[in-house]
Design an enzyme around this catalytic site. Sequence first.
Site, PDB file in Angstrom:
ATOM      1  N   SER A 175       8.108   7.080  11.024  1.00 53.57           N
ATOM      2  CA  SER A 175       7.501   7.462   9.914  1.00 53.57           C
ATOM      3  C   SER A 175       7.937   9.100   9.575  1.00 53.57           C
ATOM      4  O   SER A 175       8.003   9.802  10.460  1.00 53.57           O
ATOM      5  CB  SER A 175       5.766   7.504  10.201  1.00 53.57           C
ATOM      6  OG  SER A 175       5.186   8.285   9.484  1.00 53.57           O
TER       7      SER A 175
ATOM      8  N   TYR B  48       8.566   9.275   1.697  1.00 53.25           N
ATOM      9  CA  TYR B  48       7.681   9.481   0.762  1.00 53.25           C
ATOM     10  C   TYR B  48       8.570  10.524  -0.350  1.00 53.25           C
ATOM     11  O   TYR B  48       9.300  11.105  -0.035  1.00 53.25           O
ATOM     12  CB  TYR B  48       6.384  10.217   1.138  1.00 53.25           C
ATOM     13  CG  TYR B  48       5.321   9.247   1.744  1.00 53.25           C
ATOM     14  CD1 TYR B  48       4.937   7.948   1.179  1.00 53.25           C
ATOM     15  CD2 TYR B  48       4.900   9.412   3.169  1.00 53.25           C
ATOM     16  CE1 TYR B  48       3.791   7.290   1.940  1.00 53.25           C
ATOM     17  CE2 TYR B  48       3.901   8.704   3.694  1.00 53.25           C
ATOM     18  CZ  TYR B  48       3.614   7.444   3.221  1.00 53.25           C
ATOM     19  OH  TYR B  48       2.708   6.885   4.003  1.00 53.25           O
TER      20      TYR B  48
ATOM     21  N   THR C 182       8.260   4.230   0.805  1.00 53.03           N
ATOM     22  CA  THR C 182       6.774   3.662   0.607  1.00 53.03           C
ATOM     23  C   THR C 182       6.478   3.755  -0.538  1.00 53.03           C
ATOM     24  O   THR C 182       6.360   5.210  -1.100  1.00 53.03           O
ATOM     25  CB  THR C 182       6.012   4.111   2.036  1.00 53.03           C
ATOM     26  OG1 THR C 182       6.473   3.624   3.097  1.00 53.03           O
ATOM     27  CG2 THR C 182       4.726   3.571   2.056  1.00 53.03           C
TER      28      THR C 182
ATOM     29  N   ARG D 138     -10.684   5.613   3.283  1.00 52.45           N
ATOM     30  CA  ARG D 138     -10.850   5.080   4.696  1.00 52.45           C
ATOM     31  C   ARG D 138     -12.092   5.888   4.985  1.00 52.45           C
ATOM     32  O   ARG D 138     -12.073   6.973   5.411  1.00 52.45           O
ATOM     33  CB  ARG D 138      -9.570   5.432   5.474  1.00 52.45           C
ATOM     34  CG  ARG D 138      -8.537   4.678   5.052  1.00 52.45           C
ATOM     35  CD  ARG D 138      -7.129   5.226   5.334  1.00 52.45           C
ATOM     36  NE  ARG D 138      -6.102   4.932   4.618  1.00 52.45           N
ATOM     37  CZ  ARG D 138      -4.846   5.576   4.858  1.00 52.45           C
ATOM     38  NH1 ARG D 138      -4.385   6.422   5.772  1.00 52.45           N
ATOM     39  NH2 ARG D 138      -3.926   4.976   4.101  1.00 52.45           N
TER      40      ARG D 138
ATOM     41  N   LYS E   2       9.260  -0.433   0.304  1.00 52.00           N
ATOM     42  CA  LYS E   2       8.254  -1.068   1.251  1.00 52.00           C
ATOM     43  C   LYS E   2       6.723  -0.873   0.368  1.00 52.00           C
ATOM     44  O   LYS E   2       6.307   0.178   0.129  1.00 52.00           O
ATOM     45  CB  LYS E   2       7.910  -0.167   2.761  1.00 52.00           C
ATOM     46  CG  LYS E   2       6.607  -0.553   3.485  1.00 52.00           C
ATOM     47  CD  LYS E   2       6.576   0.440   4.815  1.00 52.00           C
ATOM     48  CE  LYS E   2       5.503  -0.043   5.638  1.00 52.00           C
ATOM     49  NZ  LYS E   2       4.319   0.869   5.278  1.00 52.00           N
TER      50      LYS E   2
ATOM     51  N   HIS F 186       0.236  -2.056   3.396  1.00 52.73           N
ATOM     52  CA  HIS F 186       0.046  -0.814   4.263  1.00 52.73           C
ATOM     53  C   HIS F 186      -0.982  -1.179   5.211  1.00 52.73           C
ATOM     54  O   HIS F 186      -1.973  -0.161   5.790  1.00 52.73           O
ATOM     55  CB  HIS F 186      -0.469   0.541   3.222  1.00 52.73           C
ATOM     56  CG  HIS F 186       0.054   1.655   3.789  1.00 52.73           C
ATOM     57  ND1 HIS F 186       1.152   2.340   3.310  1.00 52.73           N
ATOM     58  CD2 HIS F 186      -0.457   2.646   4.911  1.00 52.73           C
ATOM     59  CE1 HIS F 186       1.337   3.663   3.566  1.00 52.73           C
ATOM     60  NE2 HIS F 186       0.577   4.042   4.672  1.00 52.73           N
TER      61      HIS F 186
HETATM   62  C1  FNR Z   1       0.347   3.060   8.821  1.00 56.30           C
HETATM   63  N1  FNR Z   1       1.231   2.697   7.949  1.00 56.30           N
HETATM   64  C2  FNR Z   1       2.197   3.581   7.323  1.00 56.30           C
HETATM   65  N2  FNR Z   1       3.180   3.323   6.415  1.00 56.30           N
HETATM   66  C3  FNR Z   1       3.992   4.065   6.113  1.00 56.30           C
HETATM   67  O1  FNR Z   1       5.037   3.602   5.392  1.00 56.30           O
HETATM   68  N3  FNR Z   1       4.194   5.249   6.463  1.00 56.30           N
HETATM   69  C4  FNR Z   1       3.203   5.839   7.343  1.00 56.30           C
HETATM   70  O2  FNR Z   1       3.250   6.983   7.867  1.00 56.30           O
HETATM   71  C5  FNR Z   1       2.096   4.905   7.743  1.00 56.30           C
HETATM   72  N4  FNR Z   1       1.251   5.218   8.936  1.00 56.30           N
HETATM   73  C6  FNR Z   1       0.202   4.441   9.305  1.00 56.30           C
HETATM   74  C7  FNR Z   1      -0.511   4.957  10.203  1.00 56.30           C
HETATM   75  C8  FNR Z   1      -1.286   3.888  10.891  1.00 56.30           C
HETATM   76  C9  FNR Z   1      -2.260   4.295  11.867  1.00 56.30           C
HETATM   77  C10 FNR Z   1      -1.221   2.646  10.436  1.00 56.30           C
HETATM   78  C11 FNR Z   1      -2.324   1.516  11.256  1.00 56.30           C
HETATM   79  C12 FNR Z   1      -0.452   2.355   9.339  1.00 56.30           C
HETATM   80  C13 FNR Z   1       1.324   1.296   7.573  1.00 56.30           C
HETATM   81  C14 FNR Z   1       2.274   0.778   8.440  1.00 56.30           C
HETATM   82  O3  FNR Z   1       3.667   0.674   8.116  1.00 56.30           O
HETATM   83  C15 FNR Z   1       2.200  -1.134   8.241  1.00 56.30           C
HETATM   84  O4  FNR Z   1       2.446  -1.364   6.921  1.00 56.30           O
HETATM   85  C16 FNR Z   1       0.933  -1.618   8.807  1.00 56.30           C
HETATM   86  O5  FNR Z   1       0.492  -0.867   9.872  1.00 56.30           O
HETATM   87  C17 FNR Z   1       1.180  -3.061   8.978  1.00 56.30           C
HETATM   88  O6  FNR Z   1       0.185  -3.917   9.503  1.00 56.30           O
HETATM   89  P1  FNR Z   1      -0.344  -3.850  10.878  1.00 56.30           P
HETATM   90  O7  FNR Z   1       0.697  -4.279  11.854  1.00 56.30           O
HETATM   91  O8  FNR Z   1      -0.894  -2.657  11.451  1.00 56.30           O
HETATM   92  O9  FNR Z   1      -1.419  -5.054  11.061  1.00 56.30           O
END
Ligand code: FNR
Length: 361
Positions: free
Chosen positions: A106, A130, A156, A165, A227, A251
């Site tokens: 990330s 980003y 993303t 949230r 993504k 996400h």
């Molecule tokens: C994310 N996700 C996310 N995506 C991204 O592109 N950049 C990011 O920095 C983050 N940060 C992030 C933090 C946390 C705590 C979560 C839970 C999720 C989204 C992540 O890449 C992904 O799409 C989801 O987490 C997939 O779902 P599951 O496996 O958590 O159910």
Amino acid sequence: MAMVCLTDFEEYAKEHLSKATWDYYAAGADECCTRDDNLLAFKRIRLRPRILRDVSVCDTRTTVQGTEISFPVGIAPTAFHCLAWHEGEVATARATEAVNTCYITSTYSTCSVEEIVAAAPGGYRWFQLYVYRNRKVSEQIVHRVEALGYQALVLTVDVPYTGKRRNDIRNQFKLPPHLRVKNFDGVFEENAGPEEYGVPANTLDPSISWKDIYWLQSLTRLPIIIKGILTKEDAELAVEHGVQGIIVSNHGGRQLDGDPATIDALSEIVDTVQGRIEVYLDGGIRTGSDVLKALALGAKCVFIGRPAVWGLAYKGEEGVREVLQILNDEFRLCMALAGECRRPVGVITAAPFQRHPVPWF
Ligand code: FNR
């Protein structure tokens, strides 16, 4: 405590992380309908197992963007791993290197990309990006990760603004003072105003559009993977704009509450893309059968977000390795029990499965 399945790690993390950290990882947007549906949608799909098909040998290896990985599960980009484990992303990188799968770092990591690469020099990595209002910020990080040997950029596209949230607002979530988004050291001005999730608020550019894909392509020779696509229309546009892959993602349900579950959105995207580029999925993968269902419906590989963080919270590098190993074992068993071992993972198709998600009443 013997860890048997991914939800064991979830329970451990919930018990051991601070409330604010747990809430941040668990959060979905608004009423969390999409977050929860990501999991429920997998449970509504049933497999059609085939029998007497010699499942004595099962090979879970596959390729993504031409590179071999040990099984079709990688790590989705999630922010702030140092909140879960003191070594943070360095531990995640080591675990994925050991297991030989793909780690999407990330942008919002609490170790720098240099530290991550140094910790696991042989690891296979993509970088999640980003687009910032100040394009120079994006430009610099693209050049930096390309020079470090990252193998693809994951753009993303579902965060023009951060989703609402509720618990993060209630908890006034912010990074503790000893942690920071290290990739941005010296990038944003000191005292640049109020912060949101560790960086100055309003830094992401909500005006980005398809033409910016061309801008990104002009900066880099790395493959670009988008993504956050959930519709066939956007999948077609992605192919037309010459990107190399799509991650079907909402996400983790943290952005638009009301988005479809990713596994429900997958089929229309796979049907539209027709194999022209690779299609991946994340969101709600918790068992080996979830992996098999996603592959059967056309995903080349899937990625886990929260479960990796739970693994970190449990035992750092070892915990993430365990999470991946359990998923690999479950996936292998599921392939065998479904009679799907004769063909390489890459060509598992929907043929022996319910073609469309079948509601189970
Ligand atoms: C994310 N996700 C996310 N995506 C991204 O592109 N950049 C990011 O920095 C983050 N940060 C992030 C933090 C946390 C705590 C979560 C839970 C999720 C989204 C992540 O890449 C992904 O799409 C989801 O987490 C997939 O779902 P599951 O496996 O958590 O159910």
